[in-house]
Design an enzyme around this catalytic site. Structure first.
Site, PDB file in Angstrom:
ATOM      1  N   ASP A 185      24.522  70.595  47.834  1.00  0.00           N
ATOM      2  CA  ASP A 185      24.011  71.600  46.891  1.00  0.00           C
ATOM      3  C   ASP A 185      24.361  71.281  45.441  1.00  0.00           C
ATOM      4  OD1 ASP A 185      23.194  73.034  49.191  1.00  0.00           O
ATOM      5  OD2 ASP A 185      25.194  73.897  49.359  1.00  0.00           O
ATOM      6  N   GLY A 244      18.779  71.215  52.120  1.00  0.00           N
ATOM      7  CA  GLY A 244      17.873  72.098  51.391  1.00  0.00           C
ATOM      8  C   GLY A 244      17.763  71.570  49.972  1.00  0.00           C
ATOM      9  N   HIS A 245      16.625  70.977  49.659  1.00  0.00           N
ATOM     10  CA  HIS A 245      16.462  70.377  48.340  1.00  0.00           C
ATOM     11  C   HIS A 245      15.433  71.181  47.541  1.00  0.00           C
ATOM     12  CE1 HIS A 245      18.068  66.297  50.000  1.00  0.00           C
ATOM     13  NE2 HIS A 245      18.992  67.213  49.888  1.00  0.00           N
ATOM     14  N   ARG A 247      23.752  58.086  73.620  1.00  0.00           N
ATOM     15  CA  ARG A 247      22.553  57.425  74.184  1.00  0.00           C
ATOM     16  C   ARG A 247      21.693  58.373  75.007  1.00  0.00           C
ATOM     17  NH1 ARG A 247      26.954  53.149  75.728  1.00  0.00           N
ATOM     18  NH2 ARG A 247      27.834  55.187  76.154  1.00  0.00           N
ATOM     19  N   THR A 252      29.492  67.876  58.206  1.00  0.00           N
ATOM     20  CA  THR A 252      28.266  67.730  58.985  1.00  0.00           C
ATOM     21  C   THR A 252      28.451  66.535  59.933  1.00  0.00           C
ATOM     22  OG1 THR A 252      25.855  67.712  58.893  1.00  0.00           O
ATOM     23  CG2 THR A 252      26.996  66.276  57.318  1.00  0.00           C
ATOM     24  N   GLN A 288      23.208  66.526  52.057  1.00  0.00           N
ATOM     25  CA  GLN A 288      24.594  67.025  52.083  1.00  0.00           C
ATOM     26  C   GLN A 288      25.403  66.323  50.978  1.00  0.00           C
ATOM     27  OE1 GLN A 288      23.286  66.068  55.504  1.00  0.00           O
ATOM     28  NE2 GLN A 288      22.373  68.059  55.259  1.00  0.00           N
ATOM     29  N   LYS A 315      20.708  67.742  44.064  1.00  0.00           N
ATOM     30  CA  LYS A 315      20.124  66.425  44.356  1.00  0.00           C
ATOM     31  C   LYS A 315      18.599  66.471  44.355  1.00  0.00           C
ATOM     32  CE  LYS A 315      22.224  65.910  48.270  1.00  0.00           C
ATOM     33  NZ  LYS A 315      23.094  67.106  48.185  1.00  0.00           N
ATOM     34  N   THR A 331      19.998  78.445  54.584  1.00  0.00           N
ATOM     35  CA  THR A 331      20.424  79.622  55.357  1.00  0.00           C
ATOM     36  C   THR A 331      20.497  80.892  54.520  1.00  0.00           C
ATOM     37  OG1 THR A 331      22.738  79.143  54.880  1.00  0.00           O
ATOM     38  CG2 THR A 331      21.841  78.203  56.912  1.00  0.00           C
ATOM     39  N   GLY A 332      20.387  80.776  53.202  1.00  0.00           N
ATOM     40  CA  GLY A 332      20.469  81.957  52.326  1.00  0.00           C
ATOM     41  C   GLY A 332      21.890  82.479  52.156  1.00  0.00           C
ATOM     42  N   ARG A 333      22.882  81.801  52.776  1.00  0.00           N
ATOM     43  CA  ARG A 333      24.265  82.290  52.672  1.00  0.00           C
ATOM     44  C   ARG A 333      24.789  82.113  51.244  1.00  0.00           C
ATOM     45  NH1 ARG A 333      27.279  78.780  57.222  1.00  0.00           N
ATOM     46  NH2 ARG A 333      25.788  77.253  56.505  1.00  0.00           N
TER      47      ARG A 333
HETATM   48  P1  IMP Z   1      25.612  71.369  60.106  1.00  0.00           P
HETATM   49  O1  IMP Z   1      25.215  70.224  59.233  1.00  0.00           O
HETATM   50  O2  IMP Z   1      24.507  72.367  60.329  1.00  0.00           O
HETATM   51  O3  IMP Z   1      26.227  70.914  61.392  1.00  0.00           O
HETATM   52  O4  IMP Z   1      26.773  72.202  59.358  1.00  0.00           O
HETATM   53  C1  IMP Z   1      28.057  71.645  59.136  1.00  0.00           C
HETATM   54  C2  IMP Z   1      28.582  72.046  57.765  1.00  0.00           C
HETATM   55  O5  IMP Z   1      27.836  71.372  56.743  1.00  0.00           O
HETATM   56  C3  IMP Z   1      28.484  73.525  57.441  1.00  0.00           C
HETATM   57  O6  IMP Z   1      29.589  73.891  56.646  1.00  0.00           O
HETATM   58  C4  IMP Z   1      27.209  73.626  56.619  1.00  0.00           C
HETATM   59  O7  IMP Z   1      27.209  74.743  55.772  1.00  0.00           O
HETATM   60  C5  IMP Z   1      27.292  72.331  55.841  1.00  0.00           C
HETATM   61  N1  IMP Z   1      25.990  71.811  55.399  1.00  0.00           N
HETATM   62  C6  IMP Z   1      25.060  71.199  56.142  1.00  0.00           C
HETATM   63  N2  IMP Z   1      24.010  70.841  55.394  1.00  0.00           N
HETATM   64  C7  IMP Z   1      24.289  71.219  54.144  1.00  0.00           C
HETATM   65  C8  IMP Z   1      23.591  71.076  52.887  1.00  0.00           C
HETATM   66  O8  IMP Z   1      22.498  70.512  52.786  1.00  0.00           O
HETATM   67  N3  IMP Z   1      24.226  71.593  51.797  1.00  0.00           N
HETATM   68  C9  IMP Z   1      25.438  72.174  51.878  1.00  0.00           C
HETATM   69  N4  IMP Z   1      26.121  72.319  53.012  1.00  0.00           N
HETATM   70  C10 IMP Z   1      25.551  71.832  54.131  1.00  0.00           C
END
Ligand code: IMP
Length: 429
Positions: A13, A40-41, A142, A238, A223, A16, A300-302
């Site tokens: 976030d 999320g870009h 695999r 992640t 990420q 990018k 996710t809107g969080r």
């Molecule tokens: P996952 O990638 O859904 O397995 O989530 C693992 C962790 O990475 C969580 O804390 C997510 O909030 C975070 N995360 C995954 N993708 C993103 C992203 O694109 N931006 C910010 N945080 C991310």
């Protein structure tokens, strides 16, 4: 250019999407190499806002080839939705190419993502729920289904019959139910194969040919460094490698293929989900970053957790990625702050620590040691373009001092400064 990687230097976030889009002006090809629709870009083009998750950011530009590399895990539902959205807004996806070696996110991955979080006994990772961890786990074990499998009915049948009984057993144990039979899934996947067949190819060949021809290729990270499976705040990360090294495996190019490695750095820090975040603020400055910065997850809107810039994170990112330049974003969000803090070390159990530690328990006890810098008086939004036209020297003096402080500490030059959401609200130095 000719080849440039755009990598998140923090917990994702960082902006990018905007920077990739800005750089994509000069790109012939944009390549995603890891992650899935957890990304999320956000891209603002004039008054239009695109929130992309799986499509490479070059999709909003005409004439760019957009590659989903083998290291990406493909969420076909997201892909369908996003293609429909961009087409409805007058963009073509004809230049899309998807690796035949990319793994696919299936319904059981989404179900298992939720189940694994529930079984973590309150210590959840706070995943996006998109099935990322289970899908990458299956790839490594695999037990994945790949895009190329969709084009060969016999191979797909064999793969499903090998993998599915095992997944059904695991789901039974974890108490989740797949609302789909083997035959329904088989037909659904074959239909996707028909729909996407013309895009599926050996993308490593494509990318290497483009590089051989001297084309401008942009590798778009998802990420960020601190969410990297090896180097991030494990286990609150992640499930893929997010650093520049992942470009080699995730796009199928050799390590000498990268000319520039740009780290995208937000002027402050945010993270979503659980896990250590030493410079997190639970005060009015944190609230300000949240609200003025619009720090709500694109996927996710969080609400994102917000805090000061952390130079231990910056050093970690510069070293792990071999960064050759920074793009610093969202400086406008810090307008009118009287003083700005930057973490330069942590105090942990009476020791001063200057490198980002691996142990999450230690990180929870870390007390940041801050240096303070002067803030800058901001500008009215209508003055932004005047500043952009004036270039780097037209930025407020204290802002330049802040940027140059980051440069001195990281030994990485700042080449791009973003002072607004729009494509044009960007200063190249
Ligand atoms: P996952 O990638 O859904 O397995 O989530 C693992 C962790 O990475 C969580 O804390 C997510 O909030 C975070 N995360 C995954 N993708 C993103 C992203 O694109 N931006 C910010 N945080 C991310």
């Amino acid at each position: 250019m000719p080849s440039i990687a755009v990598i998140g230097a923090q917990w994702g976030d960082e902006g990018k999407g905007k920077i990739t889009d800005y750089e994509a002006e000069r790109a012939d090809m944009v390549v995603r190499y890891q992650g899935g629709s957890n990304a999320g870009h956000t891209i603002k083009v004039g008054d239009e806002v695109f929130a992309l998750h799986i499509l490479p950011s070059g999709i909003v530009r005409k004439g760019v080839v957009n590659v989903i590399g083998n290291g990406v895990i493909v969420d076909l539902i997201s892909l369908d939705r996003e293609i429909a959205e961009v087409e409805a807004r007058g963009r073509s996806v004809e230049g899309l190419r998807i690796s035949d070696r990319a793994n696919i996110i299936l319904n059981w991955h989404r179900l298992l993502d939720g189940a694994e979080e529930r079984f973590r006994g309150g210590r959840t990772v706070g995943t996006t729920g998109k099935g990322i961890g289970p899908c990458y786990s299956d790839k490594i074990a695999r037990s994945g289904i790949r895009m190329g499998d969709l084009l060969d009915p016999a191979l797909l049948a064999e793969r499903l019959d090998t993998v599915m009984p095992m997944k059904l057993k695991v789901m039974e144990v974890l108490n989740v139910r797949l609302a789909q039979t083997r035959d329904e899934l088989y037909s659904e996947l074959l239909a996707y194969g028909k729909r996407y067949g013309r895009y599926i190819t050996d993308t490593s060949v494509l990318v290497n040919e483009a590089l051989d021809e001297g084309k401008n290729v942009l590798f778009e990270g998802a990420q960020g460094t601190m969410l990297d499976i090896d180097h991030g705040t494990y286990p609150y990360v992640t499930s893929s490698n997010c650093i520049a090294g992942a470009i080699c495996t995730g796009a199928g190019v050799g390590p000498k293929r990268l000319d520039e490695i740009m780290g995208v750095l937000k002027a402050y820090t945010t993270r979503v989900g659980a896990g250590p975040f030493p410079t997190e603020l639970r005060d009015e400055v944190g609230e300000r970053f949240l609200n003025v910065g619009g720090e709500f997850g694109t996927t996710t809107g969080r609400p994102r957790r917000c805090g000061w810039l952390d130079l231990l994170v910056v050093e970690h990112a510069a070293r792990l990625n071999g960064l050759t330049q920074f793009a610093v974003t969202k400086l406008d969000v810090m307008n009118d702050l009287r003083r700005i803090k930057v973490a330069v070390a942590y105090e942990i159990d009476g020791r001063t620590v200057k490198r980002f530690p691996a142990n999450p328990k230690m990180l929870e006890r870390a007390v940041p040691v801050y240096e303070e810098l002067d803030g800058w008086a901001g500008w009215r939004p209508e003055e932004t373009m005047e500043i952009v036209r004036g270039g780097y020297d037209a930025l407020p003096r204290e802002m330049r001092a802040y940027l140059e402080y980051i440069e001195r500490c990281s030994k990485v030059p700042v080449r791009i400064v973003s002072i607004g959401k729009g494509r044009e609200e960007t200063v190249r130095r």
